[in-house]
Motif scaffolding. Structure first.
Motif, mmCIF file in Angstrom:
data_model
loop_
_atom_site.group_PDB
_atom_site.id
_atom_site.type_symbol
_atom_site.label_atom_id
_atom_site.label_comp_id
_atom_site.label_asym_id
_atom_site.label_seq_id
_atom_site.Cartn_x
_atom_site.Cartn_y
_atom_site.Cartn_z
ATOM 1 N N GLY A 9 0.790 -1.232 0.000
ATOM 2 C CA GLY A 9 0.000 0.000 0.000
ATOM 3 C C GLY A 9 0.819 1.277 0.000
ATOM 4 O O GLY A 9 0.358 2.301 0.487
ATOM 5 N N HIS A 10 2.020 1.234 -0.575
ATOM 6 C CA HIS A 10 2.839 2.448 -0.626
ATOM 7 C C HIS A 10 3.386 2.662 -2.039
ATOM 8 O O HIS A 10 3.884 1.713 -2.668
ATOM 9 N N GLU A 11 3.286 3.928 -2.502
ATOM 10 C CA GLU A 11 3.767 4.281 -3.857
ATOM 11 C C GLU A 11 5.215 3.874 -4.094
ATOM 12 O O GLU A 11 5.613 3.581 -5.219
ATOM 13 N N GLU A 12 6.003 3.909 -3.026
ATOM 14 C CA GLU A 12 7.440 3.647 -3.179
ATOM 15 C C GLU A 12 7.818 2.291 -2.605
ATOM 16 O O GLU A 12 8.827 2.172 -1.890
ATOM 17 N N ALA A 13 7.002 1.292 -2.889
ATOM 18 C CA ALA A 13 7.189 -0.012 -2.233
ATOM 19 C C ALA A 13 8.601 -0.574 -2.443
ATOM 20 O O ALA A 13 9.246 -1.014 -1.487
ATOM 21 N N ALA A 14 9.092 -0.548 -3.667
ATOM 22 C CA ALA A 14 10.407 -1.162 -3.926
ATOM 23 C C ALA A 14 11.530 -0.373 -3.243
ATOM 24 O O ALA A 14 12.441 -0.959 -2.648
ATOM 25 N N ASN A 15 11.436 0.961 -3.294
ATOM 26 C CA ASN A 15 12.475 1.776 -2.651
ATOM 27 C C ASN A 15 12.516 1.535 -1.145
ATOM 28 O O ASN A 15 13.594 1.459 -0.541
ATOM 29 N N LEU A 16 11.337 1.423 -0.547
ATOM 30 C CA LEU A 16 11.290 1.209 0.904
ATOM 31 C C LEU A 16 11.744 -0.206 1.258
ATOM 32 O O LEU A 16 12.373 -0.426 2.299
ATOM 33 N N GLY A 65 5.075 -0.372 -8.490
ATOM 34 C CA GLY A 65 3.918 -0.925 -7.784
ATOM 35 C C GLY A 65 3.899 -0.534 -6.324
ATOM 36 O O GLY A 65 4.879 -0.015 -5.789
ATOM 37 N N LYS A 66 2.748 -0.820 -5.704
ATOM 38 C CA LYS A 66 2.546 -0.406 -4.320
ATOM 39 C C LYS A 66 2.788 -1.527 -3.321
ATOM 40 O O LYS A 66 2.548 -1.351 -2.130
ATOM 41 N N ALA A 67 3.184 -2.680 -3.812
ATOM 42 C CA ALA A 67 3.462 -3.791 -2.888
ATOM 43 C C ALA A 67 4.780 -4.437 -3.283
ATOM 44 O O ALA A 67 5.111 -4.522 -4.468
ATOM 45 N N ALA A 68 5.532 -4.863 -2.277
ATOM 46 C CA ALA A 68 6.810 -5.518 -2.569
ATOM 47 C C ALA A 68 7.218 -6.397 -1.393
ATOM 48 O O ALA A 68 6.813 -6.155 -0.248
ATOM 49 N N ILE A 69 7.996 -7.425 -1.711
ATOM 50 C CA ILE A 69 8.659 -8.200 -0.654
ATOM 51 C C ILE A 69 10.138 -8.310 -1.018
ATOM 52 O O ILE A 69 10.521 -8.146 -2.182
ATOM 53 N N GLY A 70 10.958 -8.582 -0.005
ATOM 54 C CA GLY A 70 12.389 -8.701 -0.278
ATOM 55 C C GLY A 70 13.056 -9.621 0.723
ATOM 56 O O GLY A 70 12.487 -9.981 1.759
ATOM 57 N N GLN A 71 14.267 -10.011 0.368
ATOM 58 C CA GLN A 71 15.013 -10.894 1.257
ATOM 59 C C GLN A 71 16.510 -10.644 1.149
ATOM 60 O O GLN A 71 17.020 -10.344 0.061
ATOM 61 N N VAL A 191 5.903 -5.518 7.050
ATOM 62 C CA VAL A 191 6.372 -6.617 7.900
ATOM 63 C C VAL A 191 7.880 -6.743 7.709
ATOM 64 O O VAL A 191 8.397 -6.497 6.620
ATOM 65 N N ALA A 192 8.555 -7.107 8.784
ATOM 66 C CA ALA A 192 10.015 -7.189 8.709
ATOM 67 C C ALA A 192 10.530 -8.150 9.764
ATOM 68 O O ALA A 192 9.889 -8.344 10.800
ATOM 69 N N SER A 193 11.693 -8.716 9.499
ATOM 70 C CA SER A 193 12.305 -9.622 10.471
ATOM 71 C C SER A 193 12.584 -8.907 11.788
ATOM 72 O O SER A 193 12.452 -9.498 12.853
ATOM 73 N N GLU A 194 13.001 -7.646 11.705
ATOM 74 C CA GLU A 194 13.360 -6.927 12.934
ATOM 75 C C GLU A 194 12.866 -5.488 12.882
ATOM 76 O O GLU A 194 12.762 -4.895 11.802
ATOM 77 N N THR A 195 12.670 -4.919 14.059
ATOM 78 C CA THR A 195 12.164 -3.547 14.158
ATOM 79 C C THR A 195 13.127 -2.520 13.564
ATOM 80 O O THR A 195 12.702 -1.432 13.181
ATOM 81 N N THR A 196 14.410 -2.855 13.490
ATOM 82 C CA THR A 196 15.364 -1.883 12.952
ATOM 83 C C THR A 196 14.997 -1.478 11.516
ATOM 84 O O THR A 196 15.235 -0.339 11.106
ATOM 85 N N ALA A 197 14.360 -2.403 10.781
ATOM 86 C CA ALA A 197 13.927 -2.084 9.409
ATOM 87 C C ALA A 197 12.766 -1.092 9.439
ATOM 88 O O ALA A 197 12.673 -0.209 8.576
ATOM 89 N N LEU A 198 11.889 -1.222 10.418
ATOM 90 C CA LEU A 198 10.787 -0.256 10.549
ATOM 91 C C LEU A 198 11.343 1.118 10.921
ATOM 92 O O LEU A 198 10.913 2.147 10.396
ATOM 93 N N ASP A 199 12.296 1.112 11.826
ATOM 94 C CA ASP A 199 12.861 2.381 12.307
ATOM 95 C C ASP A 199 13.485 3.174 11.160
ATOM 96 O O ASP A 199 13.303 4.379 11.068
ATOM 97 N N LEU A 200 14.213 2.478 10.302
ATOM 98 C CA LEU A 200 14.901 3.193 9.224
ATOM 99 C C LEU A 200 13.913 3.896 8.299
ATOM 100 O O LEU A 200 14.166 5.021 7.863
ATOM 101 N N ILE A 201 12.791 3.237 8.004
ATOM 102 C CA ILE A 201 11.839 3.872 7.080
ATOM 103 C C ILE A 201 10.789 4.694 7.832
ATOM 104 O O ILE A 201 9.809 5.145 7.258
ATOM 105 N N GLU A 202 10.991 4.854 9.124
ATOM 106 C CA GLU A 202 10.105 5.648 9.981
ATOM 107 C C GLU A 202 8.680 5.105 9.984
ATOM 108 O O GLU A 202 7.701 5.854 9.997
ATOM 109 N N ALA A 203 8.590 3.776 9.981
ATOM 110 C CA ALA A 203 7.282 3.129 10.160
ATOM 111 C C ALA A 203 7.048 2.940 11.651
ATOM 112 O O ALA A 203 7.996 2.738 12.415
ATOM 113 N N GLU A 204 5.785 2.981 12.022
ATOM 114 C CA GLU A 204 5.430 2.806 13.434
ATOM 115 C C GLU A 204 5.349 1.311 13.726
ATOM 116 O O GLU A 204 4.728 0.556 12.973
ATOM 117 N N PHE A 205 5.969 0.894 14.797
ATOM 118 C CA PHE A 205 5.898 -0.515 15.209
ATOM 119 C C PHE A 205 4.501 -0.790 15.775
ATOM 120 O O PHE A 205 4.051 -0.087 16.675
#
Ligand code: AMP
Length: 448
Positions: A9-16, A65-71, A191-205
């Protein structure tokens, strides 16, 4: 071990996703990949190497696209090869599907054999590919139903993200070996393995996914269910000891605070007379701080870690003693010369690094070297997604603490007890943890 990330649900899914993977880079450095969906078509980019080297602005532009997954990947099952790099992206009767996995299926060999006998052609040697074949064979008529059907065939550790043209599905196995967290960034879920990934993109845990939870994210928002058989918890205690990044919150706790606690507990259990406490950076730093705090012995910088060690390097023809470790760690002579040194690390695996470090400290003038380890002896291999060598190669599987001390040439060696580890990690009985690498008590049956 791997790191996984997903956003919907984000315009910049791949960048994030790129940034999220960057924050999870410590969980795997062999390969990196992103699959993005524009709601119709899924596109993929995977490559060997680090996130920052693998993805350029041009590559990311090709993932709209507005959805992405990565590993980010660090191989446990399946070799280090591009064909095993994830996310896997396939087309089947139900459309396109991508998947990224952190963990290990313990029954992957047997189920793969069955699938192959039934005509399945595998493209990788990663255990993750089993899920795709089971999804394709499922008779369920929803994406979620197919994913759940597939997971019922498999046992072991899996924190996973799945993506199709309309949904992102995140799942955590019923034992909860590996972490997986949910966050929110404006109208998008992450969704992310660890909160540090949320912190970097300024997502709320928001919260951690529960063991056994299947979370579907789509245009209607979130839908959570628990279709997998309930199991006793077995969160990987080694995530807290070594694997996760110290700034993350894992299993509801600050990793840094837990590691400092491990160091404090270690100082109580394994005291020694010394002039200075140093860490093996980076992994030993929080525990060394805790050890110093508890013991009252001063903490100082005794080893500096180079963060620029590449994958290949050229050794001069006239061989340099302990070249490999010297590239990575340099001693600070002014801290060490003439001192009785406590050196703290998180674990000993084969013992080869510790031996080189102890020798390096002595060569820098340390008068005594007391090695302290902020976990118990690693005597059992992990089958749940951490890359440990075979039991034969684990020094603690066949040697006593005294023998290991002699091998690493330390004046003394002290490990944290299992009870101490569990206590410092907030669960003295250890009932919520998998500590199989220390105890040999595996929470699932293992393939023979
Ligand atoms: P060794 O020389 O095999 O005893 O390596 C010990 C070092 O490896 C310690 O400093 C640990 O921080 C680190 N370590 C522990 N477990 C792992 C792992 N699964 N992968 C990579 N490094 C590890």
């Amino acid at each position: 071990m791997c790191g996984v990330f997903g956003i919907f649900g984000h315009e910049e899914a791949a960048n994030l996703t790129y940034l999220g993977l960057h924050a999870l880079q410590h969980r795997g450095q062999e390969s990196a990949g992103i699959v993005a969906s524009d709601g119709h078509v899924l596109k993929s980019h995977r490559a060997m190497g680090l996130v920052a080297d693998t993805f350029t602005a041009e590559v990311l532009e090709r993932l709209p696209g507005k959805a992405a997954i990565g590993q980010v990947r660090y191989s446990t099952a399946g070799g280090s090869h591009i064909r095993n790099a994830q996310p896997f992206l396939v087309s089947f009767a139900g459309g396109q599907l991508a998947v990224a996995h952190n963990g290990n299926f313990v029954n992957a060999d047997a189920t793969r054999k069955g699938l192959e006998q039934g005509g399945a052609i595998f493209q990788s040697d990663a255990d993750t590919e089993n899920v795709i074949h089971f999804i394709a064979r499922s008779k369920a008529n929803t994406f979620e139903g197919r994913v759940v059907d597939a997971l019922r065939h498999l046992d072991g550790a899996f924190s996973m993200v799945f993506l199709n043209d309309g949904q992102l599905i995140a799942v955590r196995d019923a034992i909860g070996f590996r972490p997986l967290v949910l966050g929110r960034l404006k109208n998008a879920y992450v969704v992310a393995s660890e909160t540090t990934a949320l912190d970097l993109i300024e997502a709320e845990f928001l919260r951690e996914l529960e063991p056994g939870e299947v979370l579907v994210i789509d245009a209607d928002g979130l839908k959570s269910s628990f279709p997998l058989e309930k199991r006793p918890p077995g969160r990987c205690v080694f995530e807290l000891v070594y694997f996760a990044r110290p700034d993350s919150r894992v299993f509801g706790q600050s990793v840094f605070e837990v590691r400092k606690n491990l160091g404090r507990q270690l100082a109580k259990e394994q005291p020694t007379e010394a002039d200075v406490v140093i860490a093996v950076p980076d992994s030993g730093v929080p525990a060394a701080i805790g050890y110093a705090e508890q013991s009252g012995i001063r903490y100082d910088l005794g080893l500096i870690r180079s963060h620029y060690v590449g994958r290949t390097f050229i050794e001069p023809q006239q061989s340099i003693r302990h070249f490999g470790v010297k590239l990575k760690l340099a001693p600070v002579v002014s801290t060490l010369a003439g001192k009785r040194v406590v050196v703290v690390d998180d674990s000993i695996v084969r013992g080869t690094t510790s031996r080189k470090i102890v020798k390096m400290l002595r060569a820098s003038g340390a008068k005594e070297v007391h090695l302290r380890i902020s976990s118990p002896p690693t005597a059992w291999p992990c089958f749940y997604g951490i890359d440990t060598p075979s039991r034969q190669e684990l020094i603690a599987a066949s040697h006593t603490v005294e023998e290991i001390a002699k091998y690493v040439t330390a004046d003394s060696l002290g490990y944290l007890s299992l009870k101490g580890l569990h206590t410092a990690a907030g669960d003295p009985e250890g009932r919520s943890f998998c500590s199989a690498c220390f105890s040999g008590k595996y929470p699932t049956p293992l393939a023979s």
